[in-house]
Design a protein around this motif. Sequence first.
Motif, mmCIF file in Angstrom:
data_model
loop_
_atom_site.group_PDB
_atom_site.id
_atom_site.type_symbol
_atom_site.label_atom_id
_atom_site.label_comp_id
_atom_site.label_asym_id
_atom_site.label_seq_id
_atom_site.Cartn_x
_atom_site.Cartn_y
_atom_site.Cartn_z
ATOM 1 N N ASP A 157 0.553 -1.377 0.176
ATOM 2 C CA ASP A 157 -0.055 -0.176 -0.463
ATOM 3 C C ASP A 157 0.905 1.303 0.112
ATOM 4 N N LEU A 158 0.340 2.369 0.151
ATOM 5 C CA LEU A 158 0.753 3.806 -0.339
ATOM 6 C C LEU A 158 0.803 4.905 0.787
ATOM 7 N N PRO A 159 1.227 4.466 1.739
ATOM 8 C CA PRO A 159 0.454 5.954 2.464
ATOM 9 C C PRO A 159 0.633 7.315 2.129
ATOM 10 N N GLY A 160 -0.399 8.051 2.859
ATOM 11 C CA GLY A 160 -0.059 9.348 2.162
ATOM 12 C C GLY A 160 -1.073 9.429 0.759
ATOM 13 N N LEU A 161 -1.452 8.322 0.050
ATOM 14 C CA LEU A 161 -1.773 8.787 -1.516
ATOM 15 C C LEU A 161 -3.443 9.067 -0.586
ATOM 16 N N GLU A 162 -4.122 10.652 -1.230
ATOM 17 C CA GLU A 162 -5.122 10.966 -1.142
ATOM 18 C C GLU A 162 -6.040 10.852 -1.924
ATOM 19 N N GLU A 163 -7.834 11.137 -1.902
ATOM 20 C CA GLU A 163 -8.581 10.579 -2.612
ATOM 21 C C GLU A 163 -8.626 9.597 -3.832
ATOM 22 N N ILE A 164 -8.501 7.989 -2.851
ATOM 23 C CA ILE A 164 -7.498 7.187 -3.938
ATOM 24 C C ILE A 164 -9.332 6.627 -4.198
ATOM 25 N N ARG A 165 -8.921 6.427 -5.925
ATOM 26 C CA ARG A 165 -10.396 5.009 -6.334
ATOM 27 C C ARG A 165 -9.144 3.779 -6.755
ATOM 28 N N GLU A 166 -9.801 2.869 -6.500
ATOM 29 C CA GLU A 166 -9.568 1.696 -7.685
ATOM 30 C C GLU A 166 -9.769 1.442 -9.006
ATOM 31 N N LYS A 167 -9.299 0.728 -9.634
ATOM 32 C CA LYS A 167 -9.309 1.100 -11.210
ATOM 33 C C LYS A 167 -9.165 -0.546 -11.691
ATOM 34 N N VAL A 168 -9.228 -1.385 -12.136
ATOM 35 C CA VAL A 168 -9.073 -2.932 -12.607
ATOM 36 C C VAL A 168 -8.661 -2.194 -13.990
ATOM 37 N N VAL A 169 -7.439 -2.890 -14.449
ATOM 38 C CA VAL A 169 -7.604 -2.205 -15.680
ATOM 39 C C VAL A 169 -7.353 -3.582 -16.865
ATOM 40 N N GLU A 170 -8.134 -3.528 -17.417
ATOM 41 C CA GLU A 170 -8.238 -4.693 -18.224
ATOM 42 C C GLU A 170 -6.565 -5.240 -19.964
ATOM 43 N N SER A 171 -6.338 -5.819 -20.091
ATOM 44 C CA SER A 171 -5.032 -5.316 -20.897
ATOM 45 C C SER A 171 -5.266 -6.144 -21.647
ATOM 46 N N PRO A 172 -4.870 -6.418 -23.021
ATOM 47 C CA PRO A 172 -4.449 -7.737 -23.733
ATOM 48 C C PRO A 172 -3.293 -8.103 -24.101
ATOM 49 N N TRP A 173 -2.613 -7.830 -22.818
ATOM 50 C CA TRP A 173 -1.923 -8.836 -22.035
ATOM 51 C C TRP A 173 -1.933 -9.578 -21.486
ATOM 52 N N GLY A 174 -2.966 -10.118 -20.714
ATOM 53 C CA GLY A 174 -3.525 -10.043 -19.092
ATOM 54 C C GLY A 174 -3.998 -9.436 -18.177
ATOM 55 N N GLU A 175 -3.998 -10.362 -17.227
ATOM 56 C CA GLU A 175 -4.208 -10.015 -16.124
ATOM 57 C C GLU A 175 -3.176 -9.024 -15.183
ATOM 58 N N PRO A 176 -3.520 -7.619 -14.764
ATOM 59 C CA PRO A 176 -2.509 -7.924 -13.552
ATOM 60 C C PRO A 176 -2.417 -7.615 -12.265
#
Length: 291
Positions: free
Chosen positions: A16-35
């Motif tokens: 995790d990264l403490p200090g990160l504000e206004e956080i939103r999570e994003k699941v990104v679809e990649s043609p190279w597979g799953e991150p």
Amino acid sequence: MTKAVLGVIGGSGVYDLPGLEEIREKVVESPWGEPSDALRIGRIGQTEVVFLARHGRGHRLSPSGINYRANIDALKRVGVTDLVSISACGSFRSELHPGLFVLVDQFVDRTVGRESSFFGNGCVAHVPLAHPVGPALQARIAAAAAAEDLPVHKGGTYVCMEGPQFSTYAESLTYKGLGYDVIGMTNMPEAKLAREAEITFATIAMVTDFDCWHPNHDDVDVASVVAVARANASKAARLVARLARDFPAEREDCPAGSHRALDGAIMTAPSHRDPNLVRKLDAVAGRVLGS
């Protein structure tokens, strides 16, 4: 000008990264597979920051099981221009002691069996990699460390082994004899792929142990590595936060040329390019392929 977006990849002990504000999570679809995980997008100061846990939450992925191409592609798709890799490593030098941060500037790739390029048959490309770390980005990290009174060692060579086992004694002596400084399992092909994606790359290598060459230290073990990494996670967060607060609003040209690494790199004539591969390259190479 391009907006600067700072990416951070967290390695062992940094999920995790403490200090990160206004956080939103994003699941990104990649043609190279799953991150490895969903991207955590927020800001520190005025800088947009994107965090990715390299091994996934809960440390699900081994160094050899990480989909490095999907990770870099996902970061590129959300606009990351500069990428900082926080990575645990072992040391081959007595002065590079556990707890120290090393800002390496060179890599030796000893991995086997990992997909190390976005390009291949049907769209061949060769990018320059003599200087895999962005000098200006590294200098900003060093300045942030000085501002936070965090000792760092600037420069050094990181040898990337396949793992997941730690080094044998003979391997450790060999790498030390070759003049390498630290050893890890994850920064290759990460740095190669970042260059192909025209993302400026730098590493904060957190020394967690002396590799097994050292006669006065026990064999490397997971418990000690994770303990040191976790103890240093707060320092790494402070360093990244300071880097982000002082980061420029617009992307800087990279002295190593990472911002235009694909200029002249693609060898395959347009009429002979594989359309399926070209479609997969829309984010990574769209600037030069016209996607």
